[in-house]
Scaffold this motif. Structure first.
Motif, PDB file in Angstrom:
ATOM      1  N   UNK A   1       0.843  -1.167   0.000  1.00  0.00           N
ATOM      2  CA  UNK A   1       0.000   0.000   0.000  1.00  0.00           C
ATOM      3  C   UNK A   1       0.893   1.236   0.000  1.00  0.00           C
ATOM      4  N   UNK A   2       0.481   2.240  -0.756  1.00  0.00           N
ATOM      5  CA  UNK A   2       1.200   3.505  -0.857  1.00  0.00           C
ATOM      6  C   UNK A   2       0.317   4.611  -0.264  1.00  0.00           C
ATOM      7  N   UNK A   3       0.914   5.430   0.593  1.00  0.00           N
ATOM      8  CA  UNK A   3       0.217   6.588   1.137  1.00  0.00           C
ATOM      9  C   UNK A   3       0.929   7.837   0.637  1.00  0.00           C
ATOM     10  N   UNK A   4       0.158   8.775   0.130  1.00  0.00           N
ATOM     11  CA  UNK A   4       0.657  10.071  -0.303  1.00  0.00           C
ATOM     12  C   UNK A   4       0.032  11.077   0.658  1.00  0.00           C
ATOM     13  N   UNK A   5       0.876  11.845   1.328  1.00  0.00           N
ATOM     14  CA  UNK A   5       0.372  12.750   2.352  1.00  0.00           C
ATOM     15  C   UNK A   5       1.196  14.029   2.388  1.00  0.00           C
ATOM     16  N   UNK A   6       0.528  15.133   2.676  1.00  0.00           N
ATOM     17  CA  UNK A   6       1.239  16.399   2.797  1.00  0.00           C
ATOM     18  C   UNK A   6       0.299  17.565   2.643  1.00  0.00           C
ATOM     19  N   UNK A   7       0.856  18.668   2.134  1.00  0.00           N
ATOM     20  CA  UNK A   7       0.045  19.868   1.984  1.00  0.00           C
ATOM     21  C   UNK A   7       0.532  20.718   0.816  1.00  0.00           C
ATOM     22  N   UNK A   8      -0.368  21.559   0.363  1.00  0.00           N
ATOM     23  CA  UNK A   8      -0.090  22.590  -0.635  1.00  0.00           C
ATOM     24  C   UNK A   8      -0.372  23.922   0.024  1.00  0.00           C
ATOM     25  N   UNK A   9       0.279  24.972  -0.444  1.00  0.00           N
ATOM     26  CA  UNK A   9      -0.023  26.329   0.008  1.00  0.00           C
ATOM     27  C   UNK A   9      -0.446  27.139  -1.214  1.00  0.00           C
ATOM     28  N   UNK A  10      -1.545  27.850  -1.066  1.00  0.00           N
ATOM     29  CA  UNK A  10      -2.049  28.744  -2.099  1.00  0.00           C
ATOM     30  C   UNK A  10      -2.365  30.083  -1.435  1.00  0.00           C
ATOM     31  N   UNK A  51      -4.680  20.393   2.736  1.00  0.00           N
ATOM     32  CA  UNK A  51      -4.143  19.087   3.117  1.00  0.00           C
ATOM     33  C   UNK A  51      -4.467  18.045   2.054  1.00  0.00           C
ATOM     34  N   UNK A  52      -3.501  17.162   1.808  1.00  0.00           N
ATOM     35  CA  UNK A  52      -3.618  16.132   0.780  1.00  0.00           C
ATOM     36  C   UNK A  52      -3.423  14.770   1.436  1.00  0.00           C
ATOM     37  N   UNK A  53      -4.312  13.826   1.127  1.00  0.00           N
ATOM     38  CA  UNK A  53      -4.167  12.459   1.628  1.00  0.00           C
ATOM     39  C   UNK A  53      -4.653  11.497   0.553  1.00  0.00           C
ATOM     40  N   UNK A  54      -3.803  10.559   0.192  1.00  0.00           N
ATOM     41  CA  UNK A  54      -4.166   9.531  -0.781  1.00  0.00           C
ATOM     42  C   UNK A  54      -3.699   8.182  -0.248  1.00  0.00           C
ATOM     43  N   UNK A  55      -4.481   7.146  -0.513  1.00  0.00           N
ATOM     44  CA  UNK A  55      -4.073   5.788  -0.153  1.00  0.00           C
ATOM     45  C   UNK A  55      -4.369   4.893  -1.356  1.00  0.00           C
ATOM     46  N   UNK A  56      -3.334   4.191  -1.818  1.00  0.00           N
ATOM     47  CA  UNK A  56      -3.407   3.368  -3.022  1.00  0.00           C
ATOM     48  C   UNK A  56      -3.002   1.931  -2.700  1.00  0.00           C
ATOM     49  N   UNK A  82       4.500  20.425   0.074  1.00  0.00           N
ATOM     50  CA  UNK A  82       5.285  19.361   0.691  1.00  0.00           C
ATOM     51  C   UNK A  82       4.379  18.134   0.729  1.00  0.00           C
ATOM     52  N   UNK A  83       4.561  17.280  -0.246  1.00  0.00           N
ATOM     53  CA  UNK A  83       3.775  16.059  -0.371  1.00  0.00           C
ATOM     54  C   UNK A  83       4.757  14.920  -0.562  1.00  0.00           C
ATOM     55  N   UNK A  84       4.601  13.870   0.240  1.00  0.00           N
ATOM     56  CA  UNK A  84       5.524  12.749   0.197  1.00  0.00           C
ATOM     57  C   UNK A  84       4.769  11.435   0.027  1.00  0.00           C
TER      58      UNK A  84
END
Length: 92
Positions: A1-10, A51-56, A82-84
């Motif tokens: 399983x891959x998790x993509x997590x972090x944030x964007x600033x606008x 905030x960004x959260x993805x689970x694959x 900053x998304x990792x």
């Protein structure tokens, strides 16, 4: 399983329109094979942060989706990010 997590600033004045522009990306992601979860949302404390959260299910599933991210206007609105990715194969 891959998790993509972090944030964007606008720019805080652009955040709501940025998030509205993400609705279709979220729909497409959630309908994609191997997507277990996908969320993009406003931070409750920082008016510029998204905030960004993805689970694959796998790296292959994530890579199959990858071209479906923000369009060029959305990319231009991102001031910082900053998304990792994390390999979360071991589940507790």
């Amino acid at each position: 399983m891959i998790i993509v997590s972090g944030y964007l600033k606008v720019n805080p004045t652009d955040r709501e329109s940025y998030l509205s522009g993400c609705e279709e990306v979220i729909r497409v992601a959630r309908a994609s094979d191997g997507c277990l979860d996908f969320a993009i949302g406003a931070d409750l404390l920082d008016p510029a942060r998204i905030n960004v959260y993805e689970r694959w299910s796998s790296e292959d599933a994530l890579q199959s989706f990858r071209g479906s991210g923000p369009d060029s206007d959305q990319q231009a609105a991102i001031l910082d990010a900053r998304v990792e990715e994390f390999d979360a194969s071991a589940r507790r």
